[in-house]
Design a protein around this motif. Structure first.
Motif, PDB file in Angstrom:
ATOM      1  N   LEU A 116      64.518  42.665  50.050  1.00 13.92           N
ATOM      2  CA  LEU A 116      63.595  43.658  49.511  1.00 13.92           C
ATOM      3  C   LEU A 116      62.197  43.054  49.417  1.00 13.92           C
ATOM      4  CD1 LEU A 116      63.474  46.550  48.410  1.00 13.92           C
ATOM      5  CD2 LEU A 116      63.771  45.594  46.115  1.00 13.92           C
ATOM      6  N   VAL A 117      61.205  43.790  49.957  1.00 16.87           N
ATOM      7  CA  VAL A 117      59.808  43.359  49.960  1.00 16.87           C
ATOM      8  C   VAL A 117      58.960  44.470  49.357  1.00 16.87           C
ATOM      9  CG1 VAL A 117      57.835  42.698  51.393  1.00 16.87           C
ATOM     10  CG2 VAL A 117      60.121  41.889  51.974  1.00 16.87           C
ATOM     11  N   GLY A 118      58.030  44.104  48.471  1.00 15.81           N
ATOM     12  CA  GLY A 118      57.085  45.055  47.883  1.00 15.81           C
ATOM     13  C   GLY A 118      55.749  44.984  48.579  1.00 15.81           C
ATOM     14  N   CYS A 119      55.162  46.123  48.901  1.00  9.41           N
ATOM     15  CA  CYS A 119      53.876  46.214  49.606  1.00  9.41           C
ATOM     16  C   CYS A 119      52.920  47.036  48.753  1.00  9.41           C
ATOM     17  CB  CYS A 119      54.038  46.846  50.986  1.00  9.41           C
ATOM     18  SG  CYS A 119      55.327  46.088  52.003  1.00  9.41           S
ATOM     19  N   ARG A 120      51.849  46.382  48.297  1.00  8.14           N
ATOM     20  CA  ARG A 120      50.873  47.071  47.448  1.00  8.14           C
ATOM     21  C   ARG A 120      49.594  47.314  48.252  1.00  8.14           C
ATOM     22  NH1 ARG A 120      50.648  46.969  42.033  1.00  8.14           N
ATOM     23  NH2 ARG A 120      51.931  45.088  41.954  1.00  8.14           N
ATOM     24  N   PRO A 121      49.123  48.566  48.330  1.00  8.83           N
ATOM     25  CA  PRO A 121      47.877  48.827  49.076  1.00  8.83           C
ATOM     26  C   PRO A 121      46.688  48.204  48.374  1.00  8.83           C
ATOM     27  CG  PRO A 121      48.592  50.801  47.926  1.00  8.83           C
ATOM     28  CD  PRO A 121      49.691  49.796  47.761  1.00  8.83           C
ATOM     29  N   PRO A 122      45.649  47.836  49.115  1.00 14.27           N
ATOM     30  CA  PRO A 122      44.463  47.240  48.483  1.00 14.27           C
ATOM     31  C   PRO A 122      43.761  48.221  47.582  1.00 14.27           C
ATOM     32  CG  PRO A 122      44.063  47.688  50.804  1.00 14.27           C
ATOM     33  CD  PRO A 122      45.517  47.931  50.572  1.00 14.27           C
ATOM     34  N   THR A 123      43.109  47.688  46.547  1.00 10.67           N
ATOM     35  CA  THR A 123      42.424  48.536  45.569  1.00 10.67           C
ATOM     36  C   THR A 123      41.295  49.320  46.195  1.00 10.67           C
ATOM     37  OG1 THR A 123      42.955  46.904  43.868  1.00 10.67           O
ATOM     38  CG2 THR A 123      41.276  48.531  43.327  1.00 10.67           C
ATOM     39  N   ASP A 124      40.520  48.671  47.097  1.00 10.44           N
ATOM     40  CA  ASP A 124      39.390  49.379  47.704  1.00 10.44           C
ATOM     41  C   ASP A 124      39.852  50.505  48.607  1.00 10.44           C
ATOM     42  OD1 ASP A 124      40.549  47.714  49.487  1.00 10.44           O
ATOM     43  OD2 ASP A 124      38.700  46.917  50.317  1.00 10.44           O
ATOM     44  N   LEU A 125      41.057  50.361  49.213  1.00 10.63           N
ATOM     45  CA  LEU A 125      41.569  51.435  50.050  1.00 10.63           C
ATOM     46  C   LEU A 125      41.979  52.631  49.207  1.00 10.63           C
ATOM     47  CD1 LEU A 125      42.360  52.399  52.849  1.00 10.63           C
ATOM     48  CD2 LEU A 125      44.560  51.270  52.569  1.00 10.63           C
ATOM     49  N   LEU A 126      42.587  52.360  48.035  1.00 12.88           N
ATOM     50  CA  LEU A 126      42.978  53.459  47.149  1.00 12.88           C
ATOM     51  C   LEU A 126      41.760  54.206  46.632  1.00 12.88           C
ATOM     52  CD1 LEU A 126      45.874  51.818  45.099  1.00 12.88           C
ATOM     53  CD2 LEU A 126      46.072  53.572  46.848  1.00 12.88           C
ATOM     54  N   SER A 127      40.700  53.458  46.279  1.00 14.81           N
ATOM     55  CA  SER A 127      39.506  54.135  45.758  1.00 14.81           C
ATOM     56  C   SER A 127      38.819  54.963  46.827  1.00 14.81           C
ATOM     57  CB  SER A 127      38.539  53.087  45.195  1.00 14.81           C
ATOM     58  OG  SER A 127      38.139  52.187  46.214  1.00 14.81           O
ATOM     59  N   SER A 128      38.830  54.491  48.083  1.00 15.18           N
ATOM     60  CA  SER A 128      38.198  55.266  49.146  1.00 15.18           C
ATOM     61  C   SER A 128      39.000  56.510  49.495  1.00 15.18           C
ATOM     62  CB  SER A 128      38.041  54.385  50.395  1.00 15.18           C
ATOM     63  OG  SER A 128      39.311  54.030  50.913  1.00 15.18           O
ATOM     64  N   GLN A 129      40.318  56.499  49.230  1.00 13.72           N
ATOM     65  CA  GLN A 129      41.144  57.652  49.555  1.00 13.72           C
ATOM     66  C   GLN A 129      41.189  58.670  48.423  1.00 13.72           C
ATOM     67  OE1 GLN A 129      42.709  58.400  52.290  1.00 13.72           O
ATOM     68  NE2 GLN A 129      42.711  56.533  53.501  1.00 13.72           N
ATOM     69  N   SER A 130      40.754  58.255  47.207  1.00 12.98           N
ATOM     70  CA  SER A 130      40.861  59.159  46.062  1.00 12.98           C
ATOM     71  C   SER A 130      39.928  60.351  46.225  1.00 12.98           C
ATOM     72  CB  SER A 130      40.506  58.400  44.783  1.00 12.98           C
ATOM     73  OG  SER A 130      39.179  57.930  44.841  1.00 12.98           O
ATOM     74  N   GLY A 131      40.396  61.504  45.794  1.00 16.11           N
ATOM     75  CA  GLY A 131      39.586  62.706  45.819  1.00 16.11           C
ATOM     76  C   GLY A 131      39.617  63.465  47.118  1.00 16.11           C
ATOM     77  N   ARG A 132      40.399  63.019  48.106  1.00 16.87           N
ATOM     78  CA  ARG A 132      40.490  63.759  49.357  1.00 16.87           C
ATOM     79  C   ARG A 132      41.884  63.591  49.928  1.00 16.87           C
ATOM     80  NH1 ARG A 132      40.012  60.219  53.773  1.00 16.87           N
ATOM     81  NH2 ARG A 132      39.142  58.171  53.284  1.00 16.87           N
ATOM     82  N   ALA A 133      42.297  64.598  50.666  1.00 13.36           N
ATOM     83  CA  ALA A 133      43.619  64.544  51.275  1.00 13.36           C
ATOM     84  C   ALA A 133      43.620  63.545  52.421  1.00 13.36           C
ATOM     85  CB  ALA A 133      44.017  65.928  51.781  1.00 13.36           C
ATOM     86  N   GLY A 134      44.743  62.905  52.620  1.00 15.53           N
ATOM     87  CA  GLY A 134      44.842  61.932  53.693  1.00 15.53           C
ATOM     88  C   GLY A 134      46.131  61.160  53.563  1.00 15.53           C
ATOM     89  N   SER A 135      46.240  60.115  54.332  1.00 15.34           N
ATOM     90  CA  SER A 135      47.451  59.305  54.315  1.00 15.34           C
ATOM     91  C   SER A 135      47.081  57.854  54.523  1.00 15.34           C
ATOM     92  CB  SER A 135      48.417  59.770  55.415  1.00 15.34           C
ATOM     93  OG  SER A 135      47.820  59.607  56.691  1.00 15.34           O
ATOM     94  N   LEU A 136      47.976  56.974  54.083  1.00 14.11           N
ATOM     95  CA  LEU A 136      47.841  55.544  54.294  1.00 14.11           C
ATOM     96  C   LEU A 136      48.766  55.119  55.423  1.00 14.11           C
ATOM     97  CD1 LEU A 136      47.900  54.268  50.589  1.00 14.11           C
ATOM     98  CD2 LEU A 136      45.938  54.895  51.978  1.00 14.11           C
ATOM     99  N   THR A 137      48.350  54.118  56.152  1.00 15.63           N
ATOM    100  CA  THR A 137      49.144  53.597  57.252  1.00 15.63           C
ATOM    101  C   THR A 137      49.459  52.138  56.987  1.00 15.63           C
ATOM    102  OG1 THR A 137      48.085  55.101  58.806  1.00 15.63           O
ATOM    103  CG2 THR A 137      49.268  53.244  59.738  1.00 15.63           C
ATOM    104  N   LEU A 138      50.733  51.775  57.076  1.00 15.52           N
ATOM    105  CA  LEU A 138      51.179  50.395  56.909  1.00 15.52           C
ATOM    106  C   LEU A 138      51.925  49.988  58.177  1.00 15.52           C
ATOM    107  CD1 LEU A 138      51.713  47.809  55.303  1.00 15.52           C
ATOM    108  CD2 LEU A 138      53.698  48.945  54.279  1.00 15.52           C
ATOM    109  N   ASP A 139      51.384  49.025  58.899  1.00 17.56           N
ATOM    110  CA  ASP A 139      51.998  48.505  60.122  1.00 17.56           C
ATOM    111  C   ASP A 139      52.523  47.105  59.838  1.00 17.56           C
ATOM    112  OD1 ASP A 139      51.445  50.616  62.134  1.00 17.56           O
ATOM    113  OD2 ASP A 139      49.367  50.174  61.618  1.00 17.56           O
ATOM    114  N   LEU A 140      53.834  46.945  59.896  1.00 15.31           N
ATOM    115  CA  LEU A 140      54.472  45.670  59.615  1.00 15.31           C
ATOM    116  C   LEU A 140      55.054  45.073  60.885  1.00 15.31           C
ATOM    117  CD1 LEU A 140      56.319  46.320  56.226  1.00 15.31           C
ATOM    118  CD2 LEU A 140      54.144  45.142  56.602  1.00 15.31           C
ATOM    119  N   ARG A 141      55.043  43.750  60.945  1.00 14.25           N
ATOM    120  CA  ARG A 141      55.648  43.002  62.032  1.00 14.25           C
ATOM    121  C   ARG A 141      56.593  41.962  61.428  1.00 14.25           C
ATOM    122  NH1 ARG A 141      53.521  46.711  63.726  1.00 14.25           N
ATOM    123  NH2 ARG A 141      51.913  46.928  65.348  1.00 14.25           N
ATOM    124  N   LEU A 142      57.829  41.902  61.946  1.00 16.41           N
ATOM    125  CA  LEU A 142      58.832  40.942  61.476  1.00 16.41           C
ATOM    126  C   LEU A 142      59.301  40.126  62.677  1.00 16.41           C
ATOM    127  CD1 LEU A 142      60.726  39.863  59.208  1.00 16.41           C
ATOM    128  CD2 LEU A 142      62.379  41.585  59.960  1.00 16.41           C
TER     129      LEU A 142
END
Length: 622
Positions: free
Chosen positions: A319-345
């Protein structure tokens, strides 16, 4: 024009027209001795993206490989082979001033980056000469500054020029080039021009020139400055593809024109807009710094070696926890949209990495990823186009080797301890081991400080070792509502937490009426520590000689007349002098308001060295 594994390209007539507009000479046809004309990587990308390159019988479609896609262009791999890195030299700064509603701009070299060997060379050259001056370039083009003036402000104004800046010391017998300072590259004369960027952490710093290959983080409201030769067709330069606001700044200077570029909310509204912005940076051979997620290993390890990755034993699921960056959350606040997480193992010694993309709602604050079906071995997990990697190992023999099941320190969760210089310890734990201990705890999560000096010298211990913790803080004063400090993640050791406390947290909380320190360890708990301010010194009757009072009033008045450029690159007051001025300011609030105002100016401004020296002399006499 040949590219690795891309074939040989030819240029369309429109491309030739573009090169002529940009002032790039064309090779003469039919001459075998002509070695051709070198094009920069940004020029090649621009011609490729607008469809001005083609192969024989095959047209190259515009934007063949969009920035942001998983496949990178071959020309990205050729950067280190085909082009040498530009020499560093001194930082080149931009100064924009407004006088009577008229804007003007200047360039300056930041001499605070000079080493001790350069100042020794200057002393050997100049000696006691009072008229010694430091200049960059010919004495006919620039006056330079005297060495005495540079003691107050380490900025050397220079003219805009394409040739390199070389520092010289001007004496009565002529100019002597400094041997300990490498030449500072001049401005770019091509169509890409030169970009300057404001500092994102300290707003009072002057915009700095960006160098080829740098990574840049862009967000709403951030400003860039573009300096280009006046005769170039700017509408076909960088301004043609800039997705935000643009305006001309002041008149041209020595045939160079400055433009201000600002990002708007619509610039980063969609992935297509971000890709367009990244392509725009690529033309100047800059990189868009992507906000990185924090990756945390949540499955408890069986072994934590001093060197190497943690060992988890044989598991069917990690199990791995992934937390989005704070600046990304603030830039996304107040408007509709989505976050993208690209992982490589990838397993060490195995095949290519396994790729997985997650499309998440914009309000996502934490993502839990389960890795299934992993064979024994060492693994690396990372986010696409980010350097940081999470490593771990699976070893089915770990339990049989007698390592025991779970380390006890991980069962008790996140813990931290504040240690004073006298050795007093205050411990805080996210989880209580027993109900009896929780019931008998006195003031849980309450940090008590006896004095401001104790808070400034506090040492922190953090457990379990190596746990990535996100640290944030907020405070309020009697005059203002709550302020939110910048969040830092991850902080993995007590030494890092101590440095963060002394350099940023405590200076913000020292004069707060209420304060909170939040340490978030993810699955191992969250600590919220309230701060009890140290007792403030009682204001004593004001006792100050008339002559000393007059000098303090005069020094406070001097700060209102000095140029802001001279106050932006000077050190602050020593701590002992700050405390003396603060106690005087509190005592003068009731009895002497003009003196209190002057003292507040001295406490809140960055002071030139001569003012600091005068203050120290005043209090030595006092």
């Amino acid at each position: 024009m040949a590219g690795k594994s891309q074939g040989t390209f030819q240029i369309t007539p429109e491309g030739l027209f573009r090169l002529a507009k940009w002032g790039i000479p064309l090779p003469s046809p039919g001459r075998e001795s002509d070695e051709g004309v070198s094009l920069s990587l940004g020029t090649f990308r621009k011609l490729r993206d607008i469809g001005c390159l083609y192969r024989k019988g095959l047209s190259l479609s515009p934007a063949a490989s969009l920035p942001g896609s998983s496949r990178q262009d071959d020309d990205d791999e050729e950067r280190s082979e085909g082009q040498a890195e530009a020499p560093a030299g001194l930082p080149l700064l931009l100064m924009v001033t407004t006088d009577d509603r008229k804007e003007s701009w200047q360039l300056a070299l930041d001499l605070s980056a000079l080493g001790e060997e350069t100042w020794q060379e200057l002393q050997q050259l100049a000696g006691p000469a009072a008229d010694a001056r430091l200049l960059a370039g010919s004495p006919e083009l620039t006056r330079g500054r005297s060495l005495r003036e540079l003691a107050f402000s380490p900025l050397l104004v220079v003219p805009p020029q394409e040739s390199a800046y070389e520092l010289c010391c001007q004496l009565a017998d002529g100019c002597h080039r400094l041997q300990t300072v490498p030449p500072t590259p001049g401005l770019a004369a091509d169509w890409q021009g030169t970009l300057f960027c404001e500092d994102e952490e300290e707003a009072e710093k002057l915009p700095r020139r960006l160098r080829r290959g740098e990574s840049l983080r862009l967000y709403r409201g951030r400003r860039l400055y573009w300096l280009v030769r006046s005769e170039l067709a700017v509408e076909q330069g960088l301004l043609e593809d800039w997705p935000g606001l643009q305006r001309q700044v002041g008149p041209s200077c020595s045939d160079w024109q400055l433009w201000e570029l600002e990002l708007t909310p619509s610039t980063l509204a969609t992935k297509e807009a971000e890709a367009r912005l990244e392509r725009w940076l690529n033309y100047s051979e800059l990189k868009l710094q992507q906000p990185s997620w924090s990756l945390m290993l949540l499955s408890p390890p069986l072994v934590l070696p001093k060197e190497g990755p943690p060992v988890l034993g044989s598991r069917s699921q990690v199990l791995v926890g992934c937390r989005p960056p704070t600046d990304l959350l603030s830039s996304q606040s107040g408007r509709a949209g989505s976050l993208t997480l690209d992982l490589r193992l990838r397993q060490e010694g195995g095949g290519p990495p396994v790729e997985q993309r997650f499309l998440l709602p914009a309000e996502t604050s934490m993502v839990y990823v389960a890795l299934d079906g992993l064979a024994p071995g060492s693994y690396q997990l990372w986010q696409e186009r980010q350097s940081g990697r999470l490593t771990f190992a699976l070893d089915p023999c770990a339990v049989e080797a007698g390592t025991g099941p779970l380390p006890p320190e991980w069962l008790t969760g996140l813990r931290c301890t504040a240690v004073t210089q006298g050795g007093a310890r205050q411990e805080f734990a996210a989880f209580s081991p027993t109900a009896e201990a929780a019931a008998g705890a006195e003031k849980p999560g309450h940090l008590v400080l006896k004095s401001a000096e104790e808070g400034a010298t506090l040492v922190w211990e953090l457990a379990p070792p190596g746990l990535p913790v996100s640290v944030s803080w907020r405070w309020c004063t009697a005059e203002a509502l709550w302020h939110q400090g910048q969040a830092f993640s991850p902080v993995t050791t007590g030494e890092k937490l101590t440095d963060l406390w002394r350099q940023q947290i405590w200076p913000a909380l020292a004069r707060a009426s209420q304060a909170r320190l939040i340490l978030d360890g993810g699955a191992l708990g969250c600590l919220e520590i309230s701060l009890e301010p140290a007792p403030r010194p009682v204001a004593t009757p004001l006792r100050l000689k008339t002559a000393h009072r007059a000098q303090l009033l005069w020094l406070g008045h001097c700060l209102t007349t000095l140029p802001m450029a001279e106050l932006a690159h000077t050190p602050g007051l020593p701590v002992a002098l700050q405390q003396r001025l603060r106690s005087l300011e509190q005592a003068a609030r009731q009895d002497d308001p003009p003196l209190a105002l002057a003292l507040r100016r001295l406490l809140t401004a960055r002071l030139p060295p001569w003012i600091v020296a005068r203050l120290m002399a005043v209090f030595q006499e006092h």
